[in-house]
Motif scaffolding. Structure first.
Motif, PDB file in Angstrom:
ATOM      1  N   SER A 109       0.833  -1.210   0.000  1.00  0.00           N
ATOM      2  CA  SER A 109       0.000   0.000   0.000  1.00  0.00           C
ATOM      3  C   SER A 109       0.864   1.255   0.000  1.00  0.00           C
ATOM      4  O   SER A 109       0.546   2.243  -0.671  1.00  0.00           O
ATOM      5  CB  SER A 109      -0.923   0.006   1.220  1.00  0.00           C
ATOM      6  N   GLY A 113       0.953   4.036  -2.740  1.00  0.00           N
ATOM      7  CA  GLY A 113       0.696   5.403  -2.306  1.00  0.00           C
ATOM      8  C   GLY A 113       1.713   6.402  -2.793  1.00  0.00           C
ATOM      9  O   GLY A 113       1.426   7.599  -2.850  1.00  0.00           O
ATOM     10  N   GLY A 117      -2.760   8.628  -4.980  1.00  0.00           N
ATOM     11  CA  GLY A 117      -3.473   8.541  -3.717  1.00  0.00           C
ATOM     12  C   GLY A 117      -4.956   8.305  -3.920  1.00  0.00           C
ATOM     13  O   GLY A 117      -5.407   7.876  -4.976  1.00  0.00           O
ATOM     14  N   ALA A 121      -5.587   4.233  -5.312  1.00  0.00           N
ATOM     15  CA  ALA A 121      -4.535   3.547  -4.564  1.00  0.00           C
ATOM     16  C   ALA A 121      -5.130   2.515  -3.622  1.00  0.00           C
ATOM     17  O   ALA A 121      -4.622   1.393  -3.496  1.00  0.00           O
ATOM     18  CB  ALA A 121      -3.703   4.561  -3.776  1.00  0.00           C
ATOM     19  N   ILE A 151      -1.067   3.674   2.576  1.00  0.00           N
ATOM     20  CA  ILE A 151      -1.078   4.758   1.589  1.00  0.00           C
ATOM     21  C   ILE A 151      -0.514   6.037   2.196  1.00  0.00           C
ATOM     22  O   ILE A 151       0.258   6.761   1.570  1.00  0.00           O
ATOM     23  CB  ILE A 151      -2.511   4.981   1.059  1.00  0.00           C
ATOM     24  N   GLN A 396     -11.080   7.386  -0.386  1.00  0.00           N
ATOM     25  CA  GLN A 396     -10.332   6.174  -0.067  1.00  0.00           C
ATOM     26  C   GLN A 396     -10.809   5.534   1.240  1.00  0.00           C
ATOM     27  O   GLN A 396     -10.867   4.305   1.364  1.00  0.00           O
ATOM     28  CB  GLN A 396      -8.822   6.434  -0.011  1.00  0.00           C
TER      29      GLN A 396
END
Length: 435
Positions: A109, A113, A117, A121, A151, A396
């Motif tokens: 991750s 990232g 983003g 991601a 991330i 996210q």
């Protein structure tokens, strides 16, 4: 007049929180309203049309281009199987050890990232990573948080973020890079701590499960099974897996500019995974897909440019300067205490969210001479670590939570203590070096 501008800012926050208007539209209206309140003329120097709208809208053009190329690279990593292969290799290595699997997914991750983003991601790392973690016993909320914390750990090396802070705060890229390198240890440490602590909480195993390679691939030697599995799953070749590192190596190790570094990553991902006869189609297909992914943040950066142009107008600076001077802490210790306590104001699209009204406040702090631009960089970058993980309204966070089968607020409650500490670390570094 300063009070009127502050009331307009509060009204803008209200419009965004109530979802009456999308953030980008609300920020543009706010920028125009601030310009009117500051007494800016309609046209000419320091005007509404020529300065705020005409010059402000493309002010972050370099950031928009960096975001587009990052989205393009992310789309390539998704289509060519680079992202999925990274996650699968980590899961296979971790076996049935929850903490090892979670730490592996956290690492992937973070790599993703550094490229892009937000939701793209989270999806690249989470589509395989979240089911894998839950299947080996990692609690659902922890699985979602692991993706987000990863991330965020990669965010200090996300080149489009460097470009954004460089352009918005009028700082050299090297200055932004220098602070991000100082912020990274805090982001990485608390991301790992989150996994080590939260993965030990008792969770319920989800219906998702990972069958063994032998079960999926049938008989044959281990080498034959691995080859059969790679053909079926579309694993990318091992030398393609370094694609996320190519831009970082060029930008950090060789001081190559951001956009060429990212284009090199695109070229590497393309040439190491695509046959010559398919280059043209894949180039265009992934580029168009990158435009679709990049459209929302590009619209937001247009709006932020308009808002920054408005708050930097002489009338706005003159009106806001006395108010900001009266409340902005000057003592380094007070600076850390006050802005640490204000961390929640960057959540729920609050006034300290750098991708919203926070950008305007940052512009005011610099234009009024309250803090040096580098100190404002430290403040906004530290808050950005919190927003990127714990804000229940960020795309996210919503995606990772829903895909894991939990609510965004649950993810916020689990992750907030850790990213709050990351912000505290960034603020301490800022106060110690800049104030």
């Amino acid at each position: 007049m300063g009070i009127v501008i502050l009331l307009l800012m509060l009204a803008g926050v209200g419009l965004m929180l109530a979802r009456v208007l999308p953030t980008a539209f609300a920020l543009v209206l706010l920028g125009v309203a601030i310009a009117v309140a500051a007494g800016a003329p309609l046209t000419g120097e320091n005007s509404i049309l020529d300065t705020v709208l005409q010059e402000g809208a493309p002010a972050l053009a370099a950031t928009m281009l960096a975001v587009l190329i990052g989205s393009w690279l992310g789309k390539l990593m998704e289509e060519t199987g680079i992202a999925g292969t990274l996650v699968r290799k980590i899961v296979e290595f971790g076996g049935d050890r929850p903490t090892v699997v979670a730490l592996g997914v956290l690492t992937v991750s973070a790599l993703v990232g550094t490229v892009t983003g937000s939701a793209p991601a989270a999806m690249m790392a989470g589509i395989i990573g979240i089911p894998a973690m839950i299947a080996v016993g990692v609690p659902k909320t922890t699985a979602a948080g692991t993706i987000l914390m990863g991330i965020a750990a990669g965010m200090p090396f996300e080149l489009p973020v460097w470009q954004f802070f460089s352009t918005a705060l009028e700082l050299p890229v090297d200055t932004v890079k220098g602070f991000m390198l100082k912020l990274f240890p805090f982001a990485a440490f608390f991301a790992v701590l989150f996994v080590l602590v939260e993965s030990r909480r008792k969770g319920v195993e989800h219906a998702w499960s990972l069958a063994s390679a032998a079960e999926r691939d049938g008989g044959g030697s281990p080498r034959e099974r691995r080859r059969a599995r790679a053909r079926r799953m579309g694993d990318a070749p091992w030398y393609a897996l370094v694609a996320p590192l190519v831009p970082l190596v060029l930008a950090l190790g060789f001081d190559v500019a951001i956009i060429p570094s990212m284009l090199a990553g695109v070229l590497w991902a393309l040439l190491t995974t695509t046959r010559p006869g398919h280059l043209n189609k894949r180039l265009l297909r992934t580029l168009y897909g990158g435009f679709e992914i990049a459209a929302p943040p590009i619209a937001l950066f247009v709006a932020i440019g308009v808002l920054l142009a408005a708050v930097k107008l002489p009338g706005a600076v003159k009106a806001l300067n006395p108010l900001v001077e009266a409340v902005a802490p000057g003592n380094p210790i007070v600076f850390v205490l006050v802005f640490t306590l204000l961390v929640p104001l960057c959540l729920y699209r609050g006034p300290l969210n750098v991708y919203g009204l926070g950008a305007g406040i940052a512009g005011v702090l610099i234009a009024a001479g309250i803090y040096p631009a580098v100190a404002v960089l430290g403040l906004t970058a530290s808050y950005n670590q919190v927003f990127g993980v714990s804000d229940p309204t960020s795309t996210q966070t919503v995606w990772a939570a829903q895909y894991s089968g939990v609510g965004p607020q649950q993810v916020m409650l689990r992750t907030l203590p850790y990213v709050w500490c990351v912000a505290l670390g960034g603020l301490v570094v800022t106060a110690a070096t800049q104030l």
